[in-house]
Scaffold this active site. Structure first.
Site, PDB file in Angstrom:
ATOM      1  N   ALA A  41       6.447   2.870   4.937  1.00  0.00           N
ATOM      2  CA  ALA A  41       6.108   2.790   6.392  1.00  0.00           C
ATOM      3  C   ALA A  41       6.284   1.338   7.137  1.00  0.00           C
ATOM      4  CB  ALA A  41       4.490   2.813   6.397  1.00  0.00           C
ATOM      5  N   ALA A 248       4.597  -8.080   2.877  1.00  0.00           N
ATOM      6  CA  ALA A 248       5.509  -7.289   3.647  1.00  0.00           C
ATOM      7  C   ALA A 248       6.553  -8.066   4.016  1.00  0.00           C
ATOM      8  CB  ALA A 248       4.803  -6.767   5.079  1.00  0.00           C
ATOM      9  N   ALA A 249       6.770  -9.165   3.344  1.00  0.00           N
ATOM     10  CA  ALA A 249       7.998 -10.096   3.852  1.00  0.00           C
ATOM     11  C   ALA A 249       9.306  -9.347   3.346  1.00  0.00           C
ATOM     12  CB  ALA A 249       7.978 -11.419   2.911  1.00  0.00           C
ATOM     13  N   GLY A 250       9.429  -8.959   2.250  1.00  0.00           N
ATOM     14  CA  GLY A 250      10.425  -8.232   1.619  1.00  0.00           C
ATOM     15  C   GLY A 250      10.462  -6.920   2.503  1.00  0.00           C
ATOM     16  N   ASP A 251       9.992  -6.258   2.901  1.00  0.00           N
ATOM     17  CA  ASP A 251      10.014  -5.058   3.726  1.00  0.00           C
ATOM     18  C   ASP A 251      10.592  -5.487   5.006  1.00  0.00           C
ATOM     19  OD1 ASP A 251       8.689  -3.605   1.805  1.00  0.00           O
ATOM     20  OD2 ASP A 251       6.839  -3.711   2.384  1.00  0.00           O
ATOM     21  N   SER A 290       2.202  -8.436  10.673  1.00  0.00           N
ATOM     22  CA  SER A 290       2.861  -9.619  10.712  1.00  0.00           C
ATOM     23  C   SER A 290       4.378  -9.351  10.934  1.00  0.00           C
ATOM     24  CB  SER A 290       2.840 -10.188   9.299  1.00  0.00           C
ATOM     25  OG  SER A 290       3.594  -9.300   8.449  1.00  0.00           O
TER      26      SER A 290
END
Length: 306
Positions: A41, A248-251, A290
């Protein structure tokens, strides 16, 4: 152009604390919050925020979290017609602790995400075949991920595999995907190497290519990304920022990278764009909250170039 994401939807239950507890230790936390997440998501949300049509294939449970998660994706512009609601099962959740340095520890409960299997993905074949790129991870079932990559390959679409959470093998997926994007930990699990910097990332990427991977990006957090691709090999540095929350930085990176890739950008430009999106994301709390907009990333890069 459109990008299809096959993967997980989780509601994140987040507690901030000064540090992580030791085994058996109870510590005081603060600032409990909830936020929509799940690697699949998050990546679909990031694609939509970058201005690309995004489609989500996944499962949610029969609860209030399901309503909140699908509504949040829809507000960003994600097509959620491929998100199925399963009766008698909870939606996926992630229990996240974030320390004062912005690092995180995460425990997942798959819930409805475990219902995403090969048969379900096959039933959505038309969605995959009509997309320009397909992204999948490992928060659903391995069979679902393999089915998604296989359908993408057979249809001649760009296939992107994010091997997260990390696992030691998956050679069958290496030969099916056009791009594999692990972080340091995941690259270490895939190769059996200690991946703790740029040189080690280069060695791990080479090992993955020797096993059949076409193009490899090893994300290194504040050290940027090592690229081992057919078109270019080298290091793309990260943008220096003060991190607040790395969830969620990688996503965010993957969604932004994929968006520029389908637009025809070079590998270096797509990775740099992904780094910029991730740099903004780590200065904010939460997973999907974010993730920046395309306009924010473009403005950030313009400032860096100036």
């Amino acid at each position: 152009m459109s990008i299809c994401v096959v993967g997980s939807l989780n509601m994140d239950l987040i507690v901030r604390a000064a540090r992580f507890p030791q085994p058996g230790e109870t510590i005081h936390g603060r600032d409990f919050s909830t936020a929509c997440g799940g690697k699949g998501a998050n990546q679909a949300y990031a694609v939509a925020r970058m201005g690309q049509p995004a489609r989500m294939i996944g499962c949610v449970g029969d609860d209030a979290f399901a309503d909140a998660m699908t509504a949040n994706l829809q507000r960003a512009g994600v097509d959620t017609s491929g998100v199925l609601r399963k009766a008698g099962v909870s939606s996926g959740i992630a229990v996240i602790t974030v320390d004062d340095s912005g690092q995180n520890e995460i425990v997942l409960a798959a819930g409805a995400n475990a219902r995403v299997d090969a048969a379900m993905v096959q039933s959505m074949a038309a969605v995959i075949q009509s997309s320009d790129a397909v992204i999948a991870q490992l928060e659903t079932t391995p069979e679902a991920t393999e089915a998604a990559m296989r359908l993408a390959r057979e249809a001649g679409k760009i296939s992107i595999f994010n091997p997260a959470p990390g696992a030691p093998q998956h050679d069958e997926l290496l030969v099916l995907c056009d791009w594999i994007i692990p972080n340091e930990t995941e690259a270490g699990l895939l190769t059996g190497m200690t991946v703790d910097g740029i040189e080690a990332a280069a060695q791990a990427a080479g090992a993955l290519k020797a096993r059949g991977a076409r193009n490899v990006l090893v994300t290194l957090g504040s050290n940027g990304v090592w690229v081992d691709a057919a078109a270019w090999q080298g290091h793309v540095p990260a943008f220096p920022v003060m991190p607040v929350d790395t969830v969620a930085a990688g996503d965010t990176f993957i969604g932004a990278f994929a968006s520029r890739l389908v637009e025809g950008a070079s590998v270096q430009d797509a990775v740099r764009f992904g780094n910029a999106a991730a740099a903004i994301a780590v200065t904010r709390a939460g997973a999907q909250p974010s993730i920046p907009s395309r306009a924010e990333v473009d403005a950030f890069l313009q400032k860096q170039n100036a």
